[in-house]
Structures are given as C-alpha cells and as structure tokens.
Design an enzyme around this catalytic site. Structure first.
Site, short mmCIF file in Angstrom:
data_model
loop_
_atom_site.label_atom_id
_atom_site.label_comp_id
_atom_site.label_asym_id
_atom_site.label_seq_id
_atom_site.Cartn_x
_atom_site.Cartn_y
_atom_site.Cartn_z
N LYS A 78 40.07 40.24 37.88
CA LYS A 78 41.13 39.68 37.04
C LYS A 78 42.21 40.72 36.78
CE LYS A 78 42.51 36.33 34.28
NZ LYS A 78 43.84 36.50 34.89
N LYS A 102 39.14 47.64 30.71
CA LYS A 102 39.65 46.76 29.65
C LYS A 102 38.73 45.56 29.47
CE LYS A 102 44.12 46.32 30.10
NZ LYS A 102 45.46 45.83 30.47
N LYS A 114 44.62 44.04 40.17
CA LYS A 114 46.05 44.02 39.85
C LYS A 114 46.86 43.75 41.10
CE LYS A 114 48.46 44.91 36.06
NZ LYS A 114 47.94 44.89 34.69
N SER A 371 43.48 35.10 28.52
CA SER A 371 43.37 34.61 29.90
C SER A 371 41.96 34.10 30.16
CB SER A 371 43.67 35.73 30.90
OG SER A 371 45.04 35.84 31.13
#
Ligand code: GLU
Length: 480
Positions: A78, A102, A114, A371
């Site tokens: 993600k 994170k 990313k 998200s």
C-alpha cells in the site's frame, strides 16, 4: 592583488534513502533481532521502473515512472503515487520503505509501497494527465503490480481523488467482473467508491497525534510547555491538502494559534493567529496565501522553519530541515506531517537541542489508516454505519424517553438530536482514526520509557514497527 572571493561551501547532506537507512540502523541496534531478518525487513522487495509513450500535443513524450513494493510480509502492499518532476528511483524506494513501517506502527495490515511519475502536473492539461494516469495504470496491470489483494495505490504529492478515479476506471475496464475491483485503489471520490473523511485524514491524524503527545504533562514539562494544545503557537510549511487541514483542525478543534504558514511562493505571519477559514477563501480566490489582510510576509518562505513557535509542522516535501538550518530551529515540537522532512544528520542536531520530533511514519499515518477503512468498505460492499445507525438512534431515543419519564422532565429538540443520533460514516471514520492515533502514540511512548537508551520517538517508532514486522515474518515461518 584582488581579494579572493569567498566560495560558499556546499552543505554536506545525506540523501532521503540514506536518512531512512541510518534511522533504521539506529533503531535496529536496540531490537536484538537477527541480522538476516533485519536485512530482509530493510530491503526493497520489488522495484519496477518503466518508460511509456504518451501523446502530448502533436508529439509523443516518453514518461519515466516507478512503482516500488518495499515489503510483502503482508498483502496487499500500500502507498500513494507521487507526480513530481523531482521523482527518482531512490526517492520512491525511501517513500515505499516508510510506508511499511507506517502501516506496522498503526496496525494497518499491509506491506509498504509507493509510486512515482516524473512529471510536473501543472505543465499538462487535464486530458493529458488522464492519458498519463491511464497508461501508468495499464503498465501496473500488465506486470501484476496493482489489485485489491496485490498492491493498492492512493494519492500523494501532486495527485488526488481525480487521478484515483481514473485508476479505478482503467482497472475495471481491464478486469471486468472482478467483484472486489473497487479496492484496487483508495482515496477515490466519495461517490465513486471512496469514503467520507479520506481527504482530511492525514491532517486530522496529525492533529490527533500531536494533541495526544501534548496531553502528557511530564513530557510537556521537559519541553517547558504546559499540557494541551490551546494557545500553542503553530507554524506550518505547506498549505496543500495536509497543511491546510492541519491549520483548520488545529485552530477549530484544538484552539491553537496558527502564527505562520508557508507555500511555494512565500510565507505569512501573524503572532495573534491567522484566521484559517478566511485564508482558505483567499487562497481559493487568488491562488496564493500572500497579500492576506492582517498578516506580515516573511522575507523568505523557508524562514517558516526557523520561526519562534511551539509546534512546527513541515507538511511539504522531504529534506527541508538539514544540517544548514537545524541549529536555527526554535520550535519545541516538530511534527513531521510530510514524509522525511528532517534529514538524519539534522535529526541528531534537533535531538541535542532537546526538541521533540514526532516522526513521519507515525504522525502522518492518518492517510493510510483511512485508506484501510476505505479498502474494508470496498471489500464489504457497504457503507459504514448502514446497519447500526437507525438501531442506535432508536435505542438512545428509548433511553432518553425513560429518563424523561422517571424525572418528569422533557429535553429540547436540539439536545434530543444530539443525544440520540446514530453514527454516520464520517463519525465512524473519525472515531477509528482517533483511536488508531492515540493507541499508536502510547505504544511508541511506552517503548521510549521502557528502553532507557532510546532517547527519541523516531527510534521508538521504528522499534515498534520492527517488533511487529519481525513477528509477522516469524509467523510466516520464514525466520525461526
Ligand atoms: N500517500 C499517503 C502516505 O504517504 C497515503 C498512502 C495511502 O493511503 O495508501 O501515507
């Protein structure tokens, strides 16, 4: 003889990826985890570098783009997609690694990823941006780099819900009939399988996290501050999605004074506090924060970082606080709303100065947290609150009616509505986000307290992430 001109020495500085790597190593030394396992966690698993042609005007342009999946210990991976002329492979790798840590810190069960497209979005028409986004998505599909159980992009610097809608539409047109297709991307418009509260989520998460940090009396005393956010002077670098919501929520819900705000064309200052809703209107109308009535302008926009304030929120890009300006930072707390705004060298200087740095991989995790809620909503094919809202409303109404009957008193309509309301989607999203940010902060703080040699929140946050990721690897049976 003419005097030799003084040559300005370039500032020795580390790259973003080197900063992440050195922060990782600092924390890893406290974990006692085997070397091989640490090396596996640190490595970027897959790096997809692509070049594709897009017709811009009458000619074709070759677009350079990336998708990096840092860790597959949990799936899907993600992370957002960045559109910027400054995108390069190392930057995307650093950002993807931060996403892994994170997600672990806030217990979002994903690996990190990313994406980056090396373009300056302002130089393209909406139609051209759509062509680029759709082609980028097609490249991801081609290599199996996107899907609700594979890799789920989201907005980042230079992208927003519009781009996410194009990504979903492209995905659906290739993968007709895939029941969970809507979960292939998050940060979508609310009416196109998005979720209420996603746009404000990163800024709101920063607010919950800083408010929690400021609620600990003993920690605040060490910084020479009183507990609570009310009246604290806040300076914000960046008035984009994250910075503007930070400003608004810190002012409206935290009663903080927003004394300084910087954008790409300058910075404004008002020691009595900037009226954020008015500034938002001014910004919308003029396209700039400058010439805002009642505020002074700073000689250089970068001076926002050095302003005398209690809380500094860098909400723009990486590598903003470096060895050349770290000594001049006057804030007591630095909350890293952006990813990587403080280099590892500068971080050491801030630590020595006794400044509390609330690290990016925790404080800006609100975006990915919501998200995750959006992805869950997509997989459940139902909006949050749909099942329980009316039931709760009826139950609370029954309680109010009982209290009225027992006391012989009746309450007003406004109070009744307030007491008997069932939760809407946005209420549940905010509640879930608040809970996530408070719980994660206290986990990190507890690690810092428990490990005497850990002196900063960044190292503690890394340790929290490493503990969780390593136990995932062990559970997978990969490491004994
Ligand atoms: N781009 C955001 C971040 O850096 C959000 C990522 C996401 O929602 O997946 O955390």
């Amino acid at each position: 003889m003419a005097k030799a001109k003084k040559v300005k020495q370039p500032v020795a500085t580390v790259s973003f990826l080197e900063s992440v790597s050195s922060n990782f190593d600092r924390a890893a030394a406290h974990t006692g985890l085997p070397k091989g396992l640490l090396a596996q966690i640190k490595a970027c698993n897959s790096v997809y570098q692509m070049r594709f042609p897009v017709k811009i005007g009458k000619d074709y342009q070759v677009i350079e783009a990336y998708r990096v999946q840092h860790s597959h210990h949990r799936l899907p991976t993600k992370g957002g997609i960045r559109y910027s002329q400054k995108v390069h492979q190392e930057e995307v790798m650093a950002l993807a690694s931060l996403m892994t840590y994170k997600c672990a810190i806030v217990d979002v069960p994903f690996g990190g990823a990313k994406g980056g497209v090396k373009i300056s979005p302002k130089e393209y028409s909406e139609h051209e941006l759509q062509l680029i986004t759709r082609r980028y998505t097609a490249e991801l599909i081609r290599k199996n780099f996107i899907g609700p159980g594979i890799d789920v992009p989201a907005p980042d610097y230079g992208t927003g819900s519009r781009e996410m809608a194009w990504i979903l539409d492209t995905y659906v047109s290739f993968k007709g009939g895939e029941i969970d297709a809507a979960g292939c991307v998050t940060g979508k418009p609310v009416h196109q399988n998005g979720i209420q509260g996603r746009t404000e989520a990163t800024g709101r998460g920063v607010f919950y996290g800083v408010r929690e940090a400021c609620s600990h009396k003993d920690d605040m005393e060490k910084l020479g501050l009183t507990p609570g956010l009310a009246g604290k002077r806040v300076a914000i670098q960046g008035f984009g999605n994250v910075g503007s919501y930070c400003a608004k929520i810190f002012q409206e819900e935290g009663d903080a004074l927003i004394t300084c705000i910087a954008e790409h064309d300058g910075a404004i200052y008002n020691e009595k506090g900037i009226d954020v809703p008015k500034l938002l209107k001014h910004f919308k109308k003029t396209g700039s924060i400058l010439k805002f009535p009642g505020a002074k302008e700073l000689p250089q926009r970068k001076k926002v970082l050095e302003i005398d304030c209690d809380i500094l929120i860098p909400a723009a890009l990486e590598n903003q606080i470096r060895v050349d300006n770290a000594k001049r930072i006057k804030a007591k707390i630095v909350a890293e709303a952006a990813n990587g705004p403080v280099t590892s060298e500068a971080d050491a200087i801030l630590r020595k100065k006794g400044i509390m740095v609330i690290p990016d991989m925790y404080i800006n995790a609100g975006g990915v947290t919501v998200s995750y809620f959006e992805w869950l909503k997509n997989l459940s094919h139902m909006r949050f609150g749909r099942m329980e809202k009316r039931f709760d409303n009826q139950t609370y109404s029954n309680i109010v009616a009982l209290v009225e009957r027992l006391t012989g008193k009746t309450i007003g309509m406004k109070e009744r509505d307030f007491l008997t309301r069932g939760a809407d989607e946005v209420d549940l999203v905010r509640s879930g986000l608040e809970e996530t940010m408070i719980t994660a902060y206290n986990q990190i703080r507890a690690i810092k307290k428990r490990k005497r040699k850990v002196e900063d929140l960044r190292t503690a946050a890394f340790i929290s992430a490493l503990q969780k990721i390593s136990s995932d690897y062990i559970a997978l049976g990969i490491f004994p």
